[in-house]
Design an enzyme around this catalytic site. Structure first.
Site, short mmCIF file in Angstrom:
data_model
loop_
_atom_site.label_atom_id
_atom_site.label_comp_id
_atom_site.label_asym_id
_atom_site.label_seq_id
_atom_site.Cartn_x
_atom_site.Cartn_y
_atom_site.Cartn_z
N SER A 163 -10.55 -0.03 -6.95
CA SER A 163 -10.76 1.35 -6.51
C SER A 163 -9.62 1.80 -5.62
O SER A 163 -8.96 0.99 -4.97
CB SER A 163 -12.10 1.49 -5.76
OG SER A 163 -12.37 2.83 -5.45
N ASP A 164 -9.41 3.10 -5.59
CA ASP A 164 -8.42 3.67 -4.68
C ASP A 164 -8.84 5.10 -4.34
O ASP A 164 -9.44 5.79 -5.18
CB ASP A 164 -7.02 3.67 -5.31
CG ASP A 164 -5.93 3.88 -4.26
OD1 ASP A 164 -5.64 2.94 -3.51
OD2 ASP A 164 -5.41 5.01 -4.18
N THR A 165 -8.53 5.51 -3.13
CA THR A 165 -8.89 6.84 -2.65
C THR A 165 -7.68 7.56 -2.10
O THR A 165 -6.89 6.98 -1.36
CB THR A 165 -9.97 6.76 -1.54
OG1 THR A 165 -11.13 6.10 -2.06
CG2 THR A 165 -10.35 8.15 -1.04
N ALA A 215 -10.83 6.83 -7.44
CA ALA A 215 -10.88 6.23 -8.78
C ALA A 215 -11.57 4.88 -8.68
O ALA A 215 -11.45 4.17 -7.69
CB ALA A 215 -9.47 6.05 -9.33
N LYS A 233 -5.21 -2.60 -9.58
CA LYS A 233 -5.92 -3.54 -8.70
C LYS A 233 -6.93 -4.36 -9.51
O LYS A 233 -7.01 -5.58 -9.35
CB LYS A 233 -6.64 -2.77 -7.58
CG LYS A 233 -5.70 -2.17 -6.54
CD LYS A 233 -6.49 -1.32 -5.55
CE LYS A 233 -5.58 -0.65 -4.53
NZ LYS A 233 -6.35 0.21 -3.58
#
Length: 201
Positions: free
Chosen positions: A68-70, A105, A52
């Site tokens: 970011s990613d969750t 992250a 991203k």
């Protein structure tokens, strides 16, 4: 002034960045979120955050881009966003009375640097009754959230214990994000009074 860009459409991430005093633009990244064969949950979430950030940084090379990613992970399995209300109720049933991990992250991309990290938080749910699960799903809150709940919303009443970063569970680990920004030459705290000072000059 350095341009900061959030490569995410998440209103929760935007609120967290505002909380620490950042001024930023929003440019959601369009990346394929399909897990790769044999990819661990930790590898998956960090790869997506990096992809991203990289995708938007290519379009805006002068900016500092935050990706970011969750993922919500239960016994090694990634629980994504529910596809429908039935799926949401099933996810909550699986989380009931158990401890799961929330892996978030964050990646920071600039013209000459690219850093990322993953923050893992243990979250324990108390036992949920069928009626409260049903009532929660009916609010619609679970539908756009990994694992089918929002700790910053009504879902917060399900959490019995949390070990780690609360903000990471919401969507962005603030301490680590600030550290990465500082490493990219943008200490967040230096901006806190700069706008006020410029108005007073």
């Amino acid at each position: 002034m350095t341009l900061i860009v959030l490569a995410s459409a998440s209103p929760r991430r935007a609120e967290l960045l505002k909380q620490i005093g950042l001024s930023f633009g929003v440019r959601p990244a369009d990346v394929d979120e399909t897990p790769k064969p044999g990819e661990s949950a930790l590898q998956y979430v960090e790869r997506l955050a990096r992809e991203k950030a990289r995708a938007v940084a290519v379009e805006q090379p002068d900016a500092i881009v935050i990706g970011s990613d969750t993922s919500v992970v239960l016994a090694g399995r990634i629980l994504g966003k529910p596809v429908d209300r039935k799926d949401a109720a099933e996810m909550l049933g699986q989380l009931s009375g158990t401890t799961h991990q929330v892996m978030t992250a964050v990646a920071i991309a600039t013209a000459d640097s690219f850093e990322s990290c993953v923050v893992t938080t243990d979250v324990r749910f108390r036992h949920l009754s069928g009626k409260e699960t049903e009532a929660y799903v009916a609010t619609g809150e679970p539908m756009d959230k990994a694992g089918g709940y929002g700790i910053q919303g009504r879902g917060g009443i399900f959490v019995e214990e949390l070990r780690g970063s609360y903000s990471a569970v919401v969507g962005l680990p603030l301490q680590e994000t600030a550290e990465l920004l500082a490493g990219a030459g943008y200490p967040v705290w230096e901006t806190w009074n700069s706008r006020q000072e410029s108005r007073n000059e």
